[in-house]
Design a protein around this motif. Structure first.
Motif, PDB file in Angstrom:
ATOM      1  N   HIS A 282     -24.424  21.040  19.741  1.00 36.83           N
ATOM      2  CA  HIS A 282     -23.947  19.872  19.963  1.00 36.83           C
ATOM      3  C   HIS A 282     -24.741  18.852  20.966  1.00 36.83           C
ATOM      4  O   HIS A 282     -25.357  19.394  21.832  1.00 36.83           O
ATOM      5  N   ILE A 283     -24.403  17.780  21.030  1.00 34.33           N
ATOM      6  CA  ILE A 283     -25.035  16.577  21.827  1.00 34.33           C
ATOM      7  C   ILE A 283     -24.270  16.407  23.196  1.00 34.33           C
ATOM      8  O   ILE A 283     -23.076  16.033  22.997  1.00 34.33           O
ATOM      9  N   ALA A 284     -24.924  16.799  24.238  1.00 32.40           N
ATOM     10  CA  ALA A 284     -24.385  16.625  25.555  1.00 32.40           C
ATOM     11  C   ALA A 284     -24.742  14.868  26.141  1.00 32.40           C
ATOM     12  O   ALA A 284     -25.176  14.195  25.052  1.00 32.40           O
ATOM     13  N   ARG A 285     -24.545  14.558  27.298  1.00 35.61           N
ATOM     14  CA  ARG A 285     -25.112  13.295  27.671  1.00 35.61           C
ATOM     15  C   ARG A 285     -26.282  12.932  27.425  1.00 35.61           C
ATOM     16  O   ARG A 285     -26.739  11.981  27.059  1.00 35.61           O
ATOM     17  N   ASP A 286     -27.235  13.936  27.667  1.00 28.79           N
ATOM     18  CA  ASP A 286     -28.554  13.662  27.572  1.00 28.79           C
ATOM     19  C   ASP A 286     -29.639  14.755  27.065  1.00 28.79           C
ATOM     20  O   ASP A 286     -30.766  14.740  27.468  1.00 28.79           O
ATOM     21  N   HIS A 287     -28.856  15.689  26.517  1.00 27.60           N
ATOM     22  CA  HIS A 287     -29.536  16.670  25.868  1.00 27.60           C
ATOM     23  C   HIS A 287     -28.919  17.550  24.935  1.00 27.60           C
ATOM     24  O   HIS A 287     -27.611  17.337  24.706  1.00 27.60           O
ATOM     25  N   LEU A 288     -29.418  18.345  24.094  1.00 27.79           N
ATOM     26  CA  LEU A 288     -28.723  19.299  23.251  1.00 27.79           C
ATOM     27  C   LEU A 288     -28.324  20.473  23.737  1.00 27.79           C
ATOM     28  O   LEU A 288     -28.920  21.105  24.490  1.00 27.79           O
ATOM     29  N   VAL A 289     -27.136  21.098  23.330  1.00 27.29           N
ATOM     30  CA  VAL A 289     -26.434  22.370  23.838  1.00 27.29           C
ATOM     31  C   VAL A 289     -25.997  23.064  22.613  1.00 27.29           C
ATOM     32  O   VAL A 289     -25.513  22.940  21.822  1.00 27.29           O
ATOM     33  N   LEU A 290     -26.309  24.375  23.044  1.00 25.84           N
ATOM     34  CA  LEU A 290     -26.111  25.496  22.255  1.00 25.84           C
ATOM     35  C   LEU A 290     -24.647  26.179  22.451  1.00 25.84           C
ATOM     36  O   LEU A 290     -24.362  26.395  23.299  1.00 25.84           O
ATOM     37  N   THR A 291     -23.779  26.097  21.301  1.00 25.80           N
ATOM     38  CA  THR A 291     -22.382  26.584  21.380  1.00 25.80           C
ATOM     39  C   THR A 291     -22.518  27.943  21.372  1.00 25.80           C
ATOM     40  O   THR A 291     -23.244  28.640  20.269  1.00 25.80           O
ATOM     41  N   GLU A 292     -21.610  28.909  21.913  1.00 28.06           N
ATOM     42  CA  GLU A 292     -21.521  30.241  21.842  1.00 28.06           C
ATOM     43  C   GLU A 292     -21.416  30.844  20.691  1.00 28.06           C
ATOM     44  O   GLU A 292     -20.369  30.428  19.805  1.00 28.06           O
ATOM     45  N   LEU A 293     -22.245  31.661  20.054  1.00 29.86           N
ATOM     46  CA  LEU A 293     -22.349  31.888  18.627  1.00 29.86           C
ATOM     47  C   LEU A 293     -20.861  32.450  18.182  1.00 29.86           C
ATOM     48  O   LEU A 293     -20.891  32.496  16.826  1.00 29.86           O
ATOM     49  N   ARG A 294     -20.346  33.195  18.919  1.00 32.94           N
ATOM     50  CA  ARG A 294     -19.213  33.861  18.369  1.00 32.94           C
ATOM     51  C   ARG A 294     -18.054  32.949  18.256  1.00 32.94           C
ATOM     52  O   ARG A 294     -16.930  33.323  17.576  1.00 32.94           O
ATOM     53  N   GLN A 295     -18.302  31.664  18.554  1.00 34.72           N
ATOM     54  CA  GLN A 295     -17.348  30.633  18.331  1.00 34.72           C
ATOM     55  C   GLN A 295     -17.358  30.088  16.900  1.00 34.72           C
ATOM     56  O   GLN A 295     -16.643  29.159  16.520  1.00 34.72           O
ATOM     57  N   LEU A 296     -18.401  30.252  16.169  1.00 29.90           N
ATOM     58  CA  LEU A 296     -18.689  29.761  15.034  1.00 29.90           C
ATOM     59  C   LEU A 296     -17.945  30.279  13.627  1.00 29.90           C
ATOM     60  O   LEU A 296     -17.442  29.138  12.822  1.00 29.90           O
ATOM     61  N   GLU A 297     -17.210  31.181  13.764  1.00 28.99           N
ATOM     62  CA  GLU A 297     -16.309  31.669  12.922  1.00 28.99           C
ATOM     63  C   GLU A 297     -16.721  31.257  11.320  1.00 28.99           C
ATOM     64  O   GLU A 297     -16.326  30.663  10.529  1.00 28.99           O
ATOM     65  N   LEU A 298     -18.130  31.992  11.218  1.00 32.20           N
ATOM     66  CA  LEU A 298     -18.713  31.807   9.835  1.00 32.20           C
ATOM     67  C   LEU A 298     -18.491  33.015   8.882  1.00 32.20           C
ATOM     68  O   LEU A 298     -18.660  34.320   9.390  1.00 32.20           O
ATOM     69  N   GLY A 299     -17.673  32.761   7.866  1.00 35.99           N
ATOM     70  CA  GLY A 299     -17.486  33.958   6.908  1.00 35.99           C
ATOM     71  C   GLY A 299     -18.638  34.458   5.947  1.00 35.99           C
ATOM     72  O   GLY A 299     -19.629  33.531   5.887  1.00 35.99           O
ATOM     73  N   GLU A 300     -18.355  35.322   5.300  1.00 34.40           N
ATOM     74  CA  GLU A 300     -19.395  35.894   4.554  1.00 34.40           C
ATOM     75  C   GLU A 300     -19.828  35.063   3.318  1.00 34.40           C
ATOM     76  O   GLU A 300     -21.112  34.751   3.093  1.00 34.40           O
ATOM     77  N   VAL A 301     -18.950  34.370   2.701  1.00 34.93           N
ATOM     78  CA  VAL A 301     -19.230  33.353   1.509  1.00 34.93           C
ATOM     79  C   VAL A 301     -19.976  32.109   2.191  1.00 34.93           C
ATOM     80  O   VAL A 301     -21.033  32.153   1.495  1.00 34.93           O
ATOM     81  N   GLN A 302     -19.707  31.633   2.972  1.00 37.21           N
ATOM     82  CA  GLN A 302     -20.353  30.387   3.587  1.00 37.21           C
ATOM     83  C   GLN A 302     -21.763  30.855   4.172  1.00 37.21           C
ATOM     84  O   GLN A 302     -22.679  29.906   3.992  1.00 37.21           O
ATOM     85  N   SER A 303     -21.462  31.986   4.905  1.00 37.29           N
ATOM     86  CA  SER A 303     -23.248  32.509   5.261  1.00 37.29           C
ATOM     87  C   SER A 303     -24.137  32.754   4.325  1.00 37.29           C
ATOM     88  O   SER A 303     -25.223  32.314   4.168  1.00 37.29           O
ATOM     89  N   ARG A 304     -23.578  33.288   3.017  1.00 38.05           N
ATOM     90  CA  ARG A 304     -24.561  33.712   1.922  1.00 38.05           C
ATOM     91  C   ARG A 304     -25.023  32.103   1.449  1.00 38.05           C
ATOM     92  O   ARG A 304     -26.134  32.126   0.910  1.00 38.05           O
ATOM     93  N   GLN A 305     -24.122  31.357   1.429  1.00 33.63           N
ATOM     94  CA  GLN A 305     -24.606  29.855   0.891  1.00 33.63           C
ATOM     95  C   GLN A 305     -25.685  29.347   1.650  1.00 33.63           C
ATOM     96  O   GLN A 305     -26.664  28.904   1.292  1.00 33.63           O
ATOM     97  N   LEU A 306     -25.337  29.360   3.063  1.00 39.37           N
ATOM     98  CA  LEU A 306     -26.565  28.885   3.844  1.00 39.37           C
ATOM     99  C   LEU A 306     -27.765  29.766   3.889  1.00 39.37           C
ATOM    100  O   LEU A 306     -29.087  29.239   3.827  1.00 39.37           O
ATOM    101  N   PHE A 307     -27.609  31.063   3.670  1.00 43.89           N
ATOM    102  CA  PHE A 307     -28.778  32.045   3.645  1.00 43.89           C
ATOM    103  C   PHE A 307     -29.454  31.688   2.388  1.00 43.89           C
ATOM    104  O   PHE A 307     -30.980  31.727   2.501  1.00 43.89           O
ATOM    105  N   GLU A 308     -29.034  31.343   1.446  1.00 37.76           N
ATOM    106  CA  GLU A 308     -29.927  31.154   0.135  1.00 37.76           C
ATOM    107  C   GLU A 308     -30.653  30.141   0.272  1.00 37.76           C
ATOM    108  O   GLU A 308     -32.073  30.053  -0.237  1.00 37.76           O
ATOM    109  N   SER A 309     -30.184  28.856   0.853  1.00 34.48           N
ATOM    110  CA  SER A 309     -31.000  27.623   1.181  1.00 34.48           C
ATOM    111  C   SER A 309     -32.107  27.998   2.258  1.00 34.48           C
ATOM    112  O   SER A 309     -33.177  27.388   1.863  1.00 34.48           O
TER     113      SER A 309
END
Length: 356
Positions: free
Chosen positions: A103-130
């Protein structure tokens, strides 16, 4: 059990907050353990720009997760993690690749803690294929491990220095981006994936559901695939989670069992990870940190102290980490008899120094 090593990420709060927190902290059993303890090794100051958090770096050293071609890099965990996911790592250079939200902070980009992403198997597979198609076009192999863990083979990136996602979380990502052989090629591939995902309908669905979009990836954990498997320095481990579970025996890859099961395990030595302070430490939620510390007191420190007193446990070492320091202290059953040493939580107070 004779001896237990206990790894406590973020048990050392920042120096500016520590004294106020510890005045409020109700942890008499921990105070006894710390008050009767002695240093187990020299205290270490933490480089604020280290590419792994202090507890990750401790595991990196303890389990020898270092590669001659990766100095000052994240733990070389990719191949062990592939093995834990049931994948065979063909000879070459492998990295962990994880879907992320930046996400965008005031003047730089910040990585969100990955465990907050809540990415399930179906969605992950879709992104993986691309993503896999883009990698194939770039001459790279991408393998699927689980919904939040993929693996990228990039032999020409050997020696690329990376940072763990938790070391980079909440910070300016530019400082923590990969450096060295292949860094420009990685940025190019990352940008192509980000552009493809920007218009992906999956992200519209996630935003409509109040979830963060998956708009980037985090590369880390580079390792060379070899036939040899790193031997564990512990016959048993308890509570190793996330990528650290790859360091445990298959039967130990689960949540930490009740204290009695740990204390009465037949092995002479074991490692226990208690990571309840990690999330509030990363997000500077010190009120939550205080609640979690008092929960650890009730669930773990009270029974551990009782085990030392009754002889079920002969000794333990507390590996206390924070953003500024790493401190190891040991306490034995005999040390509890040192009546002149008063219970105290002052071992959790750090004095900031210039990293060496």
């Amino acid at each position: 059990m004779k001896h237990l090593d206990i790894l406590l990420p973020f048990a050392l709060p920042p120096a500016a907050a520590a004294k106020a927190l510890l005045r409020e902290c109700q942890a008499p059993a921990l105070a006894i353990l710390l008050g009767k303890s002695s240093p187990a090794s020299p205290e270490r100051s933490i480089d604020p720009f280290a590419r792994a958090l202090a507890h990750e770096a401790w595991l990196q050293r303890r389990f020898d997760l270092r590669d001659a071609d990766w100095t000052e890099s994240s733990p070389a965990i990719a191949c062990l993690l592939m093995q834990a996911c049931g994948l065979a790592a063909q000879p070459g250079t492998w990295f962990v690749l994880q879907p992320a939200h930046i996400h965008i902070a005031r003047d730089h980009l910040v990585l969100t803690e990955l465990r907050q992403l809540e990415l399930g198997e179906v969605q992950s597979r879709q992104l993986f294929e691309s993503a896999a198609l883009l990698c194939e076009e770039d001459g790279k192999t991408l393998l699927y491990g689980d919904s939040r863990t993929w693996f990228l083979r990039a032999d020409d990136w050997q020696g690329l220095r990376t940072a763990t996602p938790e070391a980079a979380s909440g910070r300016n990502v530019d400082i923590w981006m990969p450096k060295g052989p292949g860094e420009k090629a990685w940025r190019k591939l990352q940008n192509e994936m980000q552009m493809q995902w920007f218009a992906h309908p999956l992200n519209d669905e996630r935003e409509a559901a109040g979830l963060p979009s998956v708009n980037s990836l985090w590369l880390w954990g580079g390792a060379q695939a070899t036939a040899a498997v790193t031997a564990t320095p512990y016959p048993r481990t308890f509570g190793l989670s996330y990528w650290m579970a790859a360091l445990a025996r298959i039967e130990d890859r689960c949540a930490a069992p009740p204290p009695a099961e740990v204390i009465h395990a037949p092995e002479e030595r074991a490692l226990l990870l208690l990571d309840g302070l990690l999330e509030p430490g990363l997000t500077d939620e010190w009120g939550v940190w205080l609640e979690r510390m008092e929960l650890l007191e009730r669930e773990w420190f009270v029974p551990l102290l009782a085990a030392l007193r009754n002889g079920s446990l002969q000794s333990l070492t507390l590996i206390l980490t924070g953003q500024e320091k790493l401190r190891e202290v040991s306490v034995s059953r005999a040390a509890l008899k040192k009546f002149w040493r008063s219970p105290s939580l002052t071992q959790l107070v750090t004095v900031p120094t210039t990293p060496t």
